[in-house]
Design a protein around this motif. Sequence first.
Motif, PDB file in Angstrom:
ATOM      1  N   LYS A   1     -27.702  36.980 -23.579  1.00 23.95           N
ATOM      2  CA  LYS A   1     -27.893  38.409 -22.758  1.00 23.95           C
ATOM      3  C   LYS A   1     -26.934  37.828 -21.513  1.00 23.95           C
ATOM      4  N   ILE A   2     -27.643  37.248 -21.323  1.00 21.52           N
ATOM      5  CA  ILE A   2     -27.068  36.684 -19.639  1.00 21.52           C
ATOM      6  C   ILE A   2     -25.737  36.805 -19.635  1.00 21.52           C
ATOM      7  N   GLY A   3     -25.487  35.902 -20.423  1.00 15.06           N
ATOM      8  CA  GLY A   3     -24.302  35.586 -20.709  1.00 15.06           C
ATOM      9  C   GLY A   3     -23.224  37.047 -20.612  1.00 15.06           C
ATOM     10  N   PHE A   4     -23.249  38.053 -20.872  1.00 14.80           N
ATOM     11  CA  PHE A   4     -23.250  39.327 -21.095  1.00 14.80           C
ATOM     12  C   PHE A   4     -23.161  39.827 -20.165  1.00 14.80           C
ATOM     13  N   ARG A   5     -24.291  39.636 -18.799  1.00 15.12           N
ATOM     14  CA  ARG A   5     -24.669  40.867 -17.955  1.00 15.12           C
ATOM     15  C   ARG A   5     -24.248  40.259 -16.605  1.00 15.12           C
ATOM     16  N   LYS A   6     -24.181  38.642 -16.673  1.00  9.50           N
ATOM     17  CA  LYS A   6     -23.469  37.965 -15.257  1.00  9.50           C
ATOM     18  C   LYS A   6     -22.417  38.578 -14.982  1.00  9.50           C
ATOM     19  N   ASP A   7     -22.018  38.818 -14.722  1.00  5.44           N
ATOM     20  CA  ASP A   7     -20.542  39.143 -14.313  1.00  5.44           C
ATOM     21  C   ASP A   7     -21.472  40.817 -13.250  1.00  5.44           C
ATOM     22  N   THR A   8     -21.958  41.524 -13.820  1.00  2.00           N
ATOM     23  CA  THR A   8     -22.264  42.656 -13.815  1.00  2.00           C
ATOM     24  C   THR A   8     -23.212  42.705 -12.463  1.00  2.00           C
ATOM     25  N   LEU A   9     -24.135  41.767 -13.007  1.00  2.00           N
ATOM     26  CA  LEU A   9     -25.157  41.393 -11.944  1.00  2.00           C
ATOM     27  C   LEU A   9     -24.243  41.149 -10.629  1.00  2.00           C
ATOM     28  N   ASN A  10     -23.673  39.763 -11.083  1.00  2.00           N
ATOM     29  CA  ASN A  10     -23.240  38.881  -9.367  1.00  2.00           C
ATOM     30  C   ASN A  10     -22.803  39.894  -8.830  1.00  2.00           C
ATOM     31  N   ARG A  11     -21.887  40.881  -9.927  1.00  2.00           N
ATOM     32  CA  ARG A  11     -21.246  42.026  -8.595  1.00  2.00           C
ATOM     33  C   ARG A  11     -21.438  42.776  -7.618  1.00  2.00           C
ATOM     34  N   LEU A  12     -22.750  43.348  -8.115  1.00  2.00           N
ATOM     35  CA  LEU A  12     -23.865  43.802  -7.422  1.00  2.00           C
ATOM     36  C   LEU A  12     -24.742  42.774  -5.995  1.00  2.00           C
ATOM     37  N   ILE A  13     -24.882  41.875  -6.526  1.00  2.41           N
ATOM     38  CA  ILE A  13     -25.805  40.764  -6.263  1.00  2.41           C
ATOM     39  C   ILE A  13     -25.002  40.231  -4.432  1.00  2.41           C
ATOM     40  N   ASN A  14     -23.645  40.369  -5.527  1.00  2.00           N
ATOM     41  CA  ASN A  14     -22.726  39.605  -4.151  1.00  2.00           C
ATOM     42  C   ASN A  14     -22.270  40.616  -3.249  1.00  2.00           C
ATOM     43  N   SER A  15     -22.979  41.427  -3.255  1.00  3.01           N
ATOM     44  CA  SER A  15     -22.313  42.558  -2.362  1.00  3.01           C
ATOM     45  C   SER A  15     -23.351  43.930  -2.186  1.00  3.01           C
ATOM     46  N   ARG A  16     -24.798  43.298  -2.197  1.00  2.72           N
ATOM     47  CA  ARG A  16     -25.835  44.268  -1.741  1.00  2.72           C
ATOM     48  C   ARG A  16     -25.251  45.320  -0.749  1.00  2.72           C
ATOM     49  N   GLU A  17     -24.698  44.176   0.759  1.00  2.00           N
ATOM     50  CA  GLU A  17     -25.082  44.574   2.340  1.00  2.00           C
ATOM     51  C   GLU A  17     -23.481  45.673   1.902  1.00  2.00           C
ATOM     52  N   VAL A  18     -22.539  45.608   1.804  1.00  2.00           N
ATOM     53  CA  VAL A  18     -21.004  46.383   1.491  1.00  2.00           C
ATOM     54  C   VAL A  18     -21.650  47.611   0.125  1.00  2.00           C
ATOM     55  N   ASP A  19     -22.401  47.692  -0.319  1.00  2.00           N
ATOM     56  CA  ASP A  19     -22.984  48.361  -1.115  1.00  2.00           C
ATOM     57  C   ASP A  19     -24.182  49.201  -0.719  1.00  2.00           C
ATOM     58  N   THR A  20     -24.871  48.396   0.223  1.00  2.00           N
ATOM     59  CA  THR A  20     -25.225  49.979   0.731  1.00  2.00           C
ATOM     60  C   THR A  20     -25.045  50.258   1.777  1.00  2.00           C
ATOM     61  N   LYS A  21     -23.623  50.025   2.254  1.00  2.00           N
ATOM     62  CA  LYS A  21     -22.891  50.506   3.282  1.00  2.00           C
ATOM     63  C   LYS A  21     -22.503  51.605   2.742  1.00  2.00           C
ATOM     64  N   TYR A  22     -22.013  51.594   1.814  1.00  2.00           N
ATOM     65  CA  TYR A  22     -21.613  52.786   1.163  1.00  2.00           C
ATOM     66  C   TYR A  22     -22.008  54.011   0.977  1.00  2.00           C
ATOM     67  N   PHE A  23     -23.363  53.342   0.125  1.00  2.00           N
ATOM     68  CA  PHE A  23     -24.517  54.152   0.302  1.00  2.00           C
ATOM     69  C   PHE A  23     -24.712  55.170   1.917  1.00  2.00           C
ATOM     70  N   ILE A  24     -24.979  54.286   2.356  1.00  2.00           N
ATOM     71  CA  ILE A  24     -25.446  55.200   3.526  1.00  2.00           C
ATOM     72  C   ILE A  24     -24.216  55.782   4.299  1.00  2.00           C
ATOM     73  N   ASP A  25     -23.085  55.353   4.502  1.00  2.00           N
ATOM     74  CA  ASP A  25     -21.065  56.267   4.776  1.00  2.00           C
ATOM     75  C   ASP A  25     -21.834  57.973   3.744  1.00  2.00           C
ATOM     76  N   PHE A  26     -21.557  57.486   3.048  1.00  2.00           N
ATOM     77  CA  PHE A  26     -21.689  58.419   1.893  1.00  2.00           C
ATOM     78  C   PHE A  26     -22.514  59.577   1.599  1.00  2.00           C
ATOM     79  N   ILE A  27     -23.923  59.369   2.167  1.00  2.00           N
ATOM     80  CA  ILE A  27     -25.448  59.919   1.648  1.00  2.00           C
ATOM     81  C   ILE A  27     -25.000  61.384   3.129  1.00  2.00           C
TER      82      ILE A  27
END
Length: 277
Positions: free
Chosen positions: A232-258
């Motif tokens: 299970k984790i093998g299938f999900r790790k790329d998707t998880l890591n994509r967010l885990i490694n960019s949480r701050e950028v993702d938050t900035k997108y959210f804030i700037d967008f809304i």
Amino acid sequence: MFVLRQCLTLGTKSSVRNFAAATNLVNVKINEDTGVVIMELNKPPVNSLNYELLEAMHRTLVKLENERCSGMILTSSSPNTFSAGLDLLEMYKPTVDKARKFWGMLQNTWIKLYSAPYPTVAAINGHSPAGGCLLAMSCEYRIMVPKKKIGLNETQLGIVAPQWFQDCMKNIIGSRQAEKALIAGTLFSSEEAAKIGLIDELATDKEDLMKKAHDFMDEQLGLPPLARSTVKIGFRKDTLNRLINSREVDTKYFIDFIFQPKVQESLEMYLQALKKK
Ligand SMILES: CCCCCCCC/C=C\C/C=C/C(=O)SCCNC(=O)CCNC(=O)[C@H](O)C(C)(C)COP(=O)(O)OP(=O)(O)OC[C@H]1O[C@@H](n2cnc3c(N)ncnc32)[C@H](O)[C@@H]1OP(=O)(O)O
């Protein structure tokens, strides 16, 4: 196993314990014999995901790491809705601090749910738009009652489903179908969702829904847990890591967008339309 479970759920042997939760926003019951947990979202009327509900879910998921949890069924106490998605009031004219805290808790909750080592089933007993669909897609298996709606409808609201929402959909229905659904912001009927694989099974009614959820759980509990969770984790790790490694950028997108005036206008209009319904 099936007979044992029936006895337990029918209450012939009372081995179901309420899981002490700090709030009543989630009802959590653990079957002491099987280790299967039912987490029921309980924020009437539609389980809109505000900070407090997400925090209650997150706290439960953390607690389950230290319990003998063998699997989790996620469902809702609402008669008509699994979850109406993110609470629009969290995005409408918030302070930056409040929006940041909210988004951080959504990320935390998703990371825990998506990476849970035990089997997870969404027993979707009602509508499941946007963030509701994300919750369902984060489980391993989805079963839904007929004639409800599910999908990532953000585009229709003038907002954008974040990358990790999109990734979850892509992982389930494939890139082409996901691209079409995300661009259009399609809300699928339960029946359409079953056809494209967004849900795995259609139930006939709520009773059948829970039966099918337990059946899936029984199958999974028959598998060696370490091998199961490693795959299970093998299938999900790329998707998880994509967010885990960019949480701050993702938050900035959210804030700037809304905080864009146009987005606030769209949210205001949508909220008014919902209230007028
Ligand atoms: C470059 C990258 C950029 C990234 C940028 C990121 C920005 C975007 C961020 C995040 C993505 C957003 C995800 C979301 O989840 S947004 C929420 C989307 N949700 C919806 O569209 C669903 C809206 N609700 C409904 O359609 C219906 O309520 C229903 C079908 C779920 C249930 O219908 P019904 O039983 O008829 O209930 P009512 O409609 O009457 O609702 C009851 C009550 O609840 C209020 N309400 C409903 N949904 C929400 C909600 N999501 N948030 C807050 N409040 C909600 C509704 O207004 C009613 O209130 P009342 O009149 O006061 O009783």
